[in-house]
Scaffold this motif. Structure first.
Motif, PDB file in Angstrom:
ATOM      1  N   VAL A 260      24.848  65.867 -34.833  1.00  4.83           N
ATOM      2  CA  VAL A 260      24.446  65.578 -33.448  1.00  4.83           C
ATOM      3  C   VAL A 260      24.198  64.092 -33.266  1.00  4.83           C
ATOM      4  O   VAL A 260      24.578  63.499 -32.256  1.00  4.83           O
ATOM      5  N   ARG A 261      23.537  63.484 -34.246  1.00  2.00           N
ATOM      6  CA  ARG A 261      23.242  62.056 -34.149  1.00  2.00           C
ATOM      7  C   ARG A 261      24.536  61.245 -34.091  1.00  2.00           C
ATOM      8  O   ARG A 261      24.647  60.283 -33.316  1.00  2.00           O
ATOM      9  N   LYS A 262      25.542  61.623 -34.888  1.00  2.00           N
ATOM     10  CA  LYS A 262      26.822  60.898 -34.874  1.00  2.00           C
ATOM     11  C   LYS A 262      27.512  61.018 -33.518  1.00  2.00           C
ATOM     12  O   LYS A 262      28.055  60.041 -32.993  1.00  2.00           O
ATOM     13  N   ILE A 263      27.503  62.211 -32.943  1.00  2.00           N
ATOM     14  CA  ILE A 263      28.128  62.400 -31.630  1.00  2.00           C
ATOM     15  C   ILE A 263      27.367  61.613 -30.573  1.00  2.00           C
ATOM     16  O   ILE A 263      27.969  60.973 -29.695  1.00  2.00           O
ATOM     17  N   HIS A 264      26.051  61.644 -30.645  1.00  2.00           N
ATOM     18  CA  HIS A 264      25.228  60.898 -29.696  1.00  2.00           C
ATOM     19  C   HIS A 264      25.496  59.397 -29.806  1.00  2.00           C
ATOM     20  O   HIS A 264      25.655  58.707 -28.780  1.00  2.00           O
ATOM     21  N   ASN A 265      25.568  58.880 -31.029  1.00  2.00           N
ATOM     22  CA  ASN A 265      25.837  57.454 -31.224  1.00  2.00           C
ATOM     23  C   ASN A 265      27.231  57.082 -30.726  1.00  2.00           C
ATOM     24  O   ASN A 265      27.436  56.004 -30.146  1.00  2.00           O
ATOM     25  N   TRP A 266      28.203  57.975 -30.968  1.00  2.00           N
ATOM     26  CA  TRP A 266      29.561  57.718 -30.464  1.00  2.00           C
ATOM     27  C   TRP A 266      29.547  57.592 -28.943  1.00  2.00           C
ATOM     28  O   TRP A 266      30.153  56.672 -28.381  1.00  2.00           O
ATOM     29  N   ALA A 267      28.848  58.505 -28.273  1.00  2.00           N
ATOM     30  CA  ALA A 267      28.781  58.462 -26.805  1.00  2.00           C
ATOM     31  C   ALA A 267      28.104  57.183 -26.326  1.00  2.00           C
ATOM     32  O   ALA A 267      28.546  56.558 -25.349  1.00  2.00           O
ATOM     33  N   LYS A 268      27.037  56.763 -27.001  1.00  2.00           N
ATOM     34  CA  LYS A 268      26.342  55.528 -26.609  1.00  2.00           C
ATOM     35  C   LYS A 268      27.245  54.313 -26.777  1.00  2.00           C
ATOM     36  O   LYS A 268      27.186  53.368 -25.989  1.00  2.00           O
ATOM     37  N   ASN A 269      28.106  54.357 -27.790  1.00  2.00           N
ATOM     38  CA  ASN A 269      29.015  53.235 -28.036  1.00  2.00           C
ATOM     39  C   ASN A 269      30.123  53.139 -26.996  1.00  2.00           C
ATOM     40  O   ASN A 269      30.850  52.134 -26.953  1.00  2.00           O
ATOM     41  N   GLN A 270      30.290  54.179 -26.169  1.00  2.00           N
ATOM     42  CA  GLN A 270      31.311  54.142 -25.113  1.00  2.00           C
ATOM     43  C   GLN A 270      30.789  53.469 -23.834  1.00  2.00           C
ATOM     44  O   GLN A 270      31.523  53.361 -22.860  1.00  2.00           O
ATOM     45  N   VAL A 274      30.582  55.428 -20.437  1.00  2.00           N
ATOM     46  CA  VAL A 274      29.866  56.688 -20.607  1.00  2.00           C
ATOM     47  C   VAL A 274      28.362  56.431 -20.620  1.00  2.00           C
ATOM     48  O   VAL A 274      27.908  55.427 -21.173  1.00  2.00           O
ATOM     49  N   LYS A 275      27.619  57.313 -20.002  1.00  2.00           N
ATOM     50  CA  LYS A 275      26.159  57.233 -20.063  1.00  2.00           C
ATOM     51  C   LYS A 275      25.612  58.557 -20.606  1.00  2.00           C
ATOM     52  O   LYS A 275      26.228  59.618 -20.456  1.00  2.00           O
ATOM     53  N   ILE A 276      24.462  58.473 -21.248  1.00  2.00           N
ATOM     54  CA  ILE A 276      23.774  59.656 -21.768  1.00  2.00           C
ATOM     55  C   ILE A 276      22.756  60.113 -20.732  1.00  2.00           C
ATOM     56  O   ILE A 276      21.951  59.327 -20.243  1.00  2.00           O
TER      57      ILE A 276
END
Length: 383
Positions: A260-270, A274-276
């Motif tokens: 989950v942390r990896k997916i979350h970090n990937w999204a933040k890097n977009q 992309v926004k969380i």
């Protein structure tokens, strides 16, 4: 057998109806399927302020543990009420000591794992299959349940939220509920929050002329339990990284928390594409990855919550360029299918496919998921 009841006919003739046992457990199950309002009890014992309405999802709902993939047992019925509360019904002819221990244990297992055994996509699929097996159109059944103006997507979202929060109802049904089961139900209903646990006694009375009356009675709904489970007493909070990740790790372990942390970090890097967006919830929560689009409606790529699943919504994609065209929809469907998310062939059909994060422990599988959603971002920006 107990005593009888009496009907006064139009000609003032008194008709005696005597209590009669059901021919089989299956007969009682059929009565519940045909007349789900029996679940409400006498004058709606479950909620006197708001009479319950019921949507049958399926009868004889099989349960399999994911890690074993073998059927353990089948729940008698799965219903939803108008508040989108999953109502799990187990019908037994008798509740002797052995049956009591087994069934109570199984139902508590459901209370802890219902969201895992039946993700939203599975519930929707079971509902549609059941409708078609009975020659009914799912959309028509849903309209009859909630009305023509009902928002189907919003309702299914609420089902998901209730499952995540453990807001479900467990109902033990029998012709006669013994004192031991009554005490168990009243005790559990007072202790388990927000789960509601009830017993339903349905007695059958038959006249010599073949008239039949069913008399339901709900057991376990104490005043103390009602107050404890009142939705007005619960506060909602907005989740964030600080509150979400420790709870996720506690529930699913370090390996899945790392995914989950990896997916979350990937999204933040977009960012800034992309926004969380963090959600709100009484007990459980999660986050969604949102594609920012100037001058157009934003697109939710996916959401992840405490249930340990990554989920998407077909209607959020089908309403957005370029996926509102048939060719791009088929391409999107193919791409998402390769990572385990099955969109419907018809873009007008609502689906909420999901995948267990535990299936992404392999780095290549996780990388493929990220690359697929990166492709979606690029297509949306070009479209």
């Amino acid at each position: 057998m107990g005593g009888g009841i009496y009907l006064i006919q139009d000609n003032d003739q008194l008709v005696e109806m005597t209590e009669q046992a059901y021919d089989s457990e299956d007969q009682l199950q059929e009565f519940l399927e045909t007349y789900p309002n029996l679940l409400a009890g006498d004058d709606d014992d479950i909620d006197r302020g708001t009479p319950r309405r019921w949507l049958l999802i399926s009868r004889e709902v099989a349960v399999s543990k994911e890690e074993e993939m073998t059927q353990e047992w089948a729940l008698s019925h799965l219903f939803l009420d108008q508040e989108a509360i999953p109502t799990l019904v187990e019908v037994k002819a008798t509740y002797n000591a052995e049956a009591r221990q087994k069934v109570v244990g199984q139902m508590i297992d459901y209370a802890a794992n219902a969201g895992i055994y039946w993700p939203l996509e599975s519930i929707i699929a079971k509902f549609e299959v059941n409708c078609r097996e009975n020659g009914r159109d799912p959309e028509q059944v849903f309209e009859e349940f909630l009305g023509e103006d009902a928002n189907e997507e919003k309702f299914w979202q609420k089902v998901k939220t209730n499952l995540q929060a453990g807001k479900i109802r467990l109902v033990f049904v029998a012709e006669d509920i013994p004192a031991e089961v009554r005490r168990i139900v009243e005790f559990l209903n007072g202790q388990m929050d927000p789960v509601e646990i009830l017993a339903l006694e349905i007695k059958q009375y038959v006249s010599q002329d073949g008239l039949r009356t069913l008399v339901p009675r709900v057991i376990g709904q104490t005043t103390e339990a009602q107050l404890k489970k009142s939705s007005t007493t619960r506060e909602r909070r907005r989740w964030d990284e600080v509150s979400f990740f420790p709870e996720f790790k506690m529930r699913w372990g370090a390996d899945e928390a790392s995914i989950v942390r990896k997916i979350h970090n990937w999204a933040k890097n977009q960012e800034p594409l992309v926004k969380i967006q963090w959600g709100t919830g009484d007990v459980y929560g999660g986050f969604a990855a949102i594609v920012n689009q100037l001058g157009r409606k934003n697109l939710e790529l996916f959401s992840i919550d405490i249930s340990g699943r990554l989920e998407i919504y077909s209607n959020k994609y089908s309403s957005q360029p370029p996926f509102n065209s048939d060719s791009k929809w088929l391409e999107l469907r193919s791409k998402l299918s390769s990572i385990g998310l099955a969109l419907p062939g018809n873009s007008d059909e609502f689906r909420a496919p999901s995948l267990r994060l535990s299936t992404l422990e392999d780095d290549e599988a996780l990388q493929q998921v990220m690359e697929t959603f990166h492709w979606v971002i690029e297509e949306v920006n070009q479209g």
